[in-house]
Structures are given as structure tokens and as C-alpha cells.
Scaffold this motif. Structure first.
Motif, short mmCIF file in Angstrom:
data_model
loop_
_atom_site.label_atom_id
_atom_site.label_comp_id
_atom_site.label_asym_id
_atom_site.label_seq_id
_atom_site.Cartn_x
_atom_site.Cartn_y
_atom_site.Cartn_z
N ASP A 41 0.83 -1.22 0.00
CA ASP A 41 0.00 0.00 0.00
C ASP A 41 0.86 1.26 0.00
OD1 ASP A 41 -2.38 -1.42 0.07
OD2 ASP A 41 -2.36 -1.53 2.28
N GLN A 93 -3.95 4.89 -0.14
CA GLN A 93 -5.30 5.32 0.23
C GLN A 93 -5.31 6.79 0.65
OE1 GLN A 93 -3.81 2.50 0.86
NE2 GLN A 93 -5.24 0.77 0.83
N VAL A 94 -4.25 7.22 1.34
CA VAL A 94 -4.16 8.62 1.78
C VAL A 94 -3.81 9.51 0.59
CG1 VAL A 94 -2.79 10.23 3.18
CG2 VAL A 94 -3.59 8.07 4.17
N ASP A 103 -4.35 8.96 -2.52
CA ASP A 103 -5.52 9.03 -3.41
C ASP A 103 -6.57 10.01 -2.87
OD1 ASP A 103 -4.57 7.32 -5.29
OD2 ASP A 103 -5.63 5.54 -4.54
N ALA A 104 -6.76 9.98 -1.56
CA ALA A 104 -7.79 10.85 -0.97
C ALA A 104 -7.42 12.33 -1.16
CB ALA A 104 -7.96 10.53 0.51
N ARG A 128 -7.89 13.12 -4.81
CA ARG A 128 -9.31 13.24 -5.14
C ARG A 128 -9.86 14.58 -4.68
NH1 ARG A 128 -10.74 8.72 -3.02
NH2 ARG A 128 -11.50 9.61 -1.07
N ALA A 162 -8.65 9.61 5.68
CA ALA A 162 -8.32 8.39 4.94
C ALA A 162 -7.30 7.56 5.72
CB ALA A 162 -7.76 8.74 3.56
N ASP A 216 -9.17 5.81 8.45
CA ASP A 216 -9.87 4.66 7.86
C ASP A 216 -8.91 3.50 7.64
OD1 ASP A 216 -12.34 5.83 7.74
OD2 ASP A 216 -12.19 6.46 5.64
N TYR A 217 -7.71 3.86 7.16
CA TYR A 217 -6.72 2.83 6.82
C TYR A 217 -6.28 2.05 8.05
CZ TYR A 217 -2.55 0.64 4.90
OH TYR A 217 -1.62 -0.28 4.51
N LYS A 259 -9.08 -0.02 9.51
CA LYS A 259 -9.38 -1.23 8.74
C LYS A 259 -8.36 -2.33 9.04
CE LYS A 259 -10.28 -2.83 4.08
NZ LYS A 259 -9.81 -2.67 2.72
#
Lengths: 155, 422
Positions: free
Chosen positions: B28, B54-55, B57-58, B61, B304, B307-308, B311
Motif C-alpha cells: 500500500d 489510500q491517503v 488518493d484521498a 481526489r 483516509a 480509515d486505513y 481497517k
């Protein structure tokens, strides 16, 4: 071990780092300055005995990494007997050596033998993060020259 | 969300059942595949952690599709950006288990959080002759703001000493606490030694004397499950970049009653109710403390990151890091000439040490050559270094993406240092 690392930690440097020369306050020292690198905590105090613009004696105290201790130790060895102008010139050449610039390469005031002694520290060039370690003692020496001389004792 | 899926897969593949698949997690983190780090051991996450896709990308975005200023525009994009920002706030609320999201203030980082409290709470509620209790374990960021406050108002700083293992001496803490104690500011986890002070007990003891408590969670939040209601702390700060989020964003949690009683810290837009040249009235918390346009993409990135780690499971991450710490500690102990600093019973995944005859900075350079990135120096915690009479240490810190391979490299690097500094 890589060749760069071997060049950085040559036996001369390790030796001066372990047992620094002129590691004391010389008798009659009249100019002093403290140098501190707040990033790594290295501390040195440089003592100079200046007379008629000449470095009659020089010593230092402090603690730091092998590079800063060795560089300051070698500095004290080459500075003895130099004029203030020669000391400045030597530092500029040394600084250029470490940073890879050539500004003062042809400086006539620099003794070739002295400069060759300092060449053992040339390996620092490959480690920009360590240039500050190698120059701490020298900057402190320059600061000491700039200080006002101690009042002459009448004892 | 099925958090168990990657685990189940790992179980099928291997007889050895890891609680957590670090190799999968490594994928990741794009930076771990770049030439600067690939094959090397990044053991400096306590300074700043790397970022998962994930971070990244956030944040991307946010700027690519969802960016406008918040709390202002009537148009759809601004409403969307505002919603994302407030969703991020609520994720932080859940992460810390705060009662209300209005108790979550976005700041630049832990340092700014401490400064905010020292100014806005300190200047109003701490006065001449009052005492502020700190500890020898504190990072400079949890010392200097209090010293500045003490100078402004004439208060006194009282540090709690530590023993040789790096544990706070609780009898001394008890002695220091008294009716003059107005603030206790203590770390959740020491960045230099790894010590986990008994913060819950310390908070209880402080409250019994009527003092309020700030917990510096810079090293706590990345490794420990935080429950501010269970801790009952008055303030808690942490930095986004140490929990795999962006730098420049951090969090101050404050109990609502305190936040209501505190004056604003910085003035500007977004923190007001109405402004005229005669009088300005202020917005309620959290906006009261968020003057100016905040780090909008940072909040999104932090959410994010939360969240990561959620999870993956904070307990799984902590167990994994702890296993690495244990192994590294055991192996280091067997190397002659290596001294470990910080042997508290409860520790975060931080291993601080010295190698006889070698200055930490020289060690750091040689380690780097051997592909091991560590922190060398005083770790912005000079009082603890002075306590041991050393200029600094070498610090290896473990994160979720570290593996036993990294521990092997670390141990080999120690041998290299010993080869040079015989």
C-alpha cells in the motif's frame, strides 16, 4: 564496506576522534568562543592565544561526533603559529574542499602541507549532512578571533 | 466493511499465522518500492510515517474533484468540500472516542495543539505562583509552550523525574501534585525512550487536585487505541503525519466545557459570529479555534489515514510492531557494547540505544550506508538525554510496514559500526 565510507572514517579521523589533540584550555589563552550545533547537540569551546595577530597557542574542549572532534583537533594542529589572515584563508580553502566549490582554490596564503593534512576530511564532501559537523570547530575558531581579548591579568 | 478478509487469506497461504500481514500492507506504500527505500529498512516512522496509497488518493481526489473553500460558498462544490471536512472531523471524533465532533479542532500538528492550549487556556486560567507539571520524558513541543506561558503569567514548571529504566517516578509525581497545580502535561508515549506513562492514573490523580491534564499523543495515537472519554483527559493532541496522514494537519481534542470557557487564540475569518468595528462575537467551538482557511485536503487525507489504520486494526498493528520491538531488543541485548536506553515495562515500538565508542551521528551515517534509516541525536528531548548524561541516542522506531527483514538489517548495521569503531 563501501569506499566512500572508508574514506570518511579513515584511521586518522578515528584516531583524532578518539584522542583529540590540544584538548584543553591553553595557558594564556585570551580569545574564546562556544560553538553549538543545536541539530545534533555537538558543542565545542575554542581557546586561542593571540599575540600580534598570530596564533601562539590554540586548544579546545567539548563533545561531539568523530567528524567534529577530529576536524577540530586537526584544526588546532595546523593553526599554531599562523597569522589571523592565514587562519581565515585556511578555513576558506577547507570549507571549499568540503562543499566542492573552488572559490578560493588559488589562495596564495594557504600552506600546501597544512592543507594536505586537512585533506583526510575530504570524504565529508560525499555527506552534505555532515559538513556542519566538520566545520563547527572552524566556525567557532573564527568567532573566537572576532571576540574582544581578555583583559590582561596583572598577577 | 469486512476487516477480516486479508487476514483470512494470509491464513490460507501460510502455516505460520501472523496476526497481521505486513508484507501485504507494504504494497500500500508506494514509496517503499522506490529506489531510495526499496530493500532498505525505514526505521524512522516516529519522526514521520510514510503514506499509503489510500491517503495519497484521498488528497488527490480532494484537489481533482472535490475542492473549494469550506463554510462559505452556496454552490454545490463548496457544500461538498464542507461536508468532506466535517466528515473528516467526525472520523477523528470516532478515532478518539470523543463525545462530540465540536470537541475536535483541526490544527497544524501536535505542536500547534499544545500552543493553542497554553495560550487560550493557560493565559486565562493559569496565573502567578501556579504550577505546571511536566515530565522528563517530554518532547520539546510539550515543554517550550509551557515555559513561554510560565514566563508570561509567572507560573512555575515542575518536572516529574524518571528512573534508570525510563519510568516516571510516581511517588515524585504525587509529591509534586498540590493545590497550586493547574496543569499536568504528559506524553502518551515517549518519543525518545518509548515509555508509556500510566496516563489514566496520572489524570485521575491530577483531577483529584483540581488540575487539568493535556496528553501529548504524537507518539500515542499511531500505536495505541485512544479513548479520551475513558482516559478522562481534558486535552489530547496528535499529528496527522505520524499516523500515516499528511503533514501540516493535526488535532486538538478538548472537553467541551473547556473549549467554551477559553477565549479564541487566533482571530480571522471562519471563527466569528458577527464582526463590527465596535464588537466581534465568536462562533462556538470548534470554529472559534479555526481562524482562516484550514488545511482542507489535509483533513481529507487524515480521515483516509484513520480509515486505513482502523481497517487494518490498531490492535493488530500494535501487536505486530511490538513483536518486532521484542525481537530487536532481544538481539541487541546480546551484542556486546550496545546499551539500550528506555527499558520501561510498557513501551511503544521505539528502540533507543548507543554503541560504545561511537557517537550517534556517526552511527547514523554508517547505518544509512548499510540501508538503515534511523534517527540519531537528542530527538528534541534534551532533558531526558541530560538525565542519562548522553548527547543523544540512535533510535529505531517500528511501524506497520516494518518486517523482520528490517530487524536483520538493523542488527547487521550494528556490526558494521563495530567494525569501524573497534
Amino acid at each position: 564496506m563501501s569506499s566512500e565510507l572508508r574514506e570518511l572514517y579513515q584511521e586518522v579521523i578515528l584516531d583524532h576522534g578518539r584522542t583529540p589533540r590540544n584538548f584543553h584550555k591553553p595557558e594564556g589563552a585570551n580569545h574564546h568562543a562556544n560553538g553549538h550545533n543545536p541539530l545534533c547537540g555537538d558543542r565545542v569551546t575554542v581557546h586561542l592565544k593571540l599575540k600580534d595577530d598570530k596564533v601562539e597557542d590554540v586548544g579546545f574542549e567539548g563533545s561531539g561526533c568523530a567528524i567534529s572532534m577530529a576536524s577540530t583537533s586537526l584544526m588546532t594542529e595546523v593553526l599554531k603559529g599562523k597569522t589571523v589572515t592565514e587562519a581565515h584563508a585556511l578555513f576558506h580553502r577547507f570549507h571549499d574542499l568540503l562543499t566542492g566549490s573552488e572559490d578560493s582554490a588559488g589562495d596564495a596564503a594557504v600552506d600546501t602541507d597544512d592543507f594536505e593534512r586537512l585533506m583526510v576530511l575530504a570524504g565529508v564532501r560525499e555527506y552534505p549532512m555532515r559538513v556542519k559537523c566538520a566545520t563547527l570547530g572552524w566556525h567557532t575558531m573564527e568567532a573566537a578571533i572576532g571576540t574582544e581579548a581578555d583583559k590582561v591579568s596583572t598577577e | 466493511m469486512n476487516t477480516l478478509a486479508p487476514l483470512a487469506e494470509a491464513r490460507r497461504e501460510s502455516v505460520f499465522v501472523p496476526a497481521f500481514d505486513a508484507e501485504a500492507a507494504r504494497r500500500d506504500f508506494p514509496i517503499l518500492a522506490t529506489p531510495v527505500i526499496h530493500g532498505r529498512a525505514f526505521l524512522d516512522s516516529a519522526a514521520s510515517a510514510q503514506k499509503p496509497m489510500q491517503v495519497i488518493d484521498a488528497v488527490r481526489r480532494c484537489y481533482e474533484a472535490e475542492y473549494a473553500n469550506i463554510h462559505r460558498g452556496v454552490y454545490e462544490l463548496s457544500a461538498l468540500a464542507t461536508k468532506n471536512f466535517e466528515v473528516a472531523r467526525d472520523k477523528v471524533r470516532t478515532f478518539l472516542n470523543a463525545r462530540e465532533s465540536s470537541e475536535i479542532i483541526f490544527v497544524r500538528g501536535g505542536t500547534e495543539g499544545v500552543n493553542l492550549v497554553a495560550y487560550a487556556y493557560g493565559d486565562k486560567f493559569i496565573g502567578e505562583g501556579d504550577e505546571i507539571i511536566l515530565t522528563y520524558l517530554e518532547h520539546h513541543s510539550n515543554i517550550v509552550p509551557w515555559q513561554l506561558l510560565a514566563e508570561r503569567v509567572g507560573a512555575k514548571i515542575r518536572p516529574v523525574p524518571i528512573d534508570d529504566a525510563g519510568e516516571l517516578i510516581m511517588e515524585e509525581y504525587e509529591k509534586l501534585l498540590g493545590p497550586r497545580t493547574k496543569m499536568v502535561a504528559v506524553t502518551h508515549a515517549s518519543n525518545a525512550l518509548g515509555t508509556l506513562p500510566p496516563v489514566k492514573q496520572m489524570i485521575e490523580m491530577a483531577h483529584a487536585q483540581g488540575a487539568v491534564v493535556l496528553i501529548d499523543g504524537a507518539q500515542g495515537a499511531p500505536h495505541l487505541k485512544v479513548d479520551v472519554q475513558d482516559l478522562d483527559c481534558d486535552f489530547y493532541v496528535f499529528s496527522g503525519h505520524k499516523v500515516y496522514g499528511p503533514s501540516g494537519i493535526g488535532v486538538l481534542y478538548g472537553k467541551k466545557a473547556h473549549l467554551l470557557a477559553m477565549p479564541p487564540w487566533q482571530g480571522g475569518g471562519d471563527m466569528i459570529e458577527s464582526v463590527s468595528f465596535e464588537k466581534t462575537t465568536f462562533a462556538p467551538p470548534p470554529n472559534k479555534f479555526e481562524a482562516g482557511t484550514p488545511h482542507i485536503s489535509g483533513a481529507t487525507g487524515l480521515a483516509a489515514a484513520i480509515d486505513y489504520v482502523t481497517k487494518l486494526g490498531l490492535d493488530n498493528i500494535a501487536a505486530h510492531e511490538h513483536a518486532l520491538l521484542e525481537e530487536a531488543t532481544q538481539r541487541m541485548r546480546q551484542i556486546p557494547g550496545v546499551r539500550i536506553y528506555g527499558e520501561a515495562k510498557n513501551k511503544a515500538a521505539i528502540l533507543s540505544f548507543m554503541i560504545d565508542g561511537a557517537h550517534p551521528h556517526d552511527v547514523g551515517t554508517i547505518f544509512d550506508h548499510h540501508g538503515v534509516a534511523v534517527r540519531a541525536g537528542h530527538h528534541c528531548a534534551q532533558p531526558v538525554m541530560e538525565r542519562y548524561g548522553i548527547p543523544g541516542t540512535v533510535r529505531a522506531s517500528f511501524a506497520l510496514y516494518n518486517t523482520r527483514h528490517d530487524v536483520n538489517l538493523l542488527i547487521e548495521a550494528v556490526d558494521k559500526v563495530k567494525e569501524i569503531f573497534k
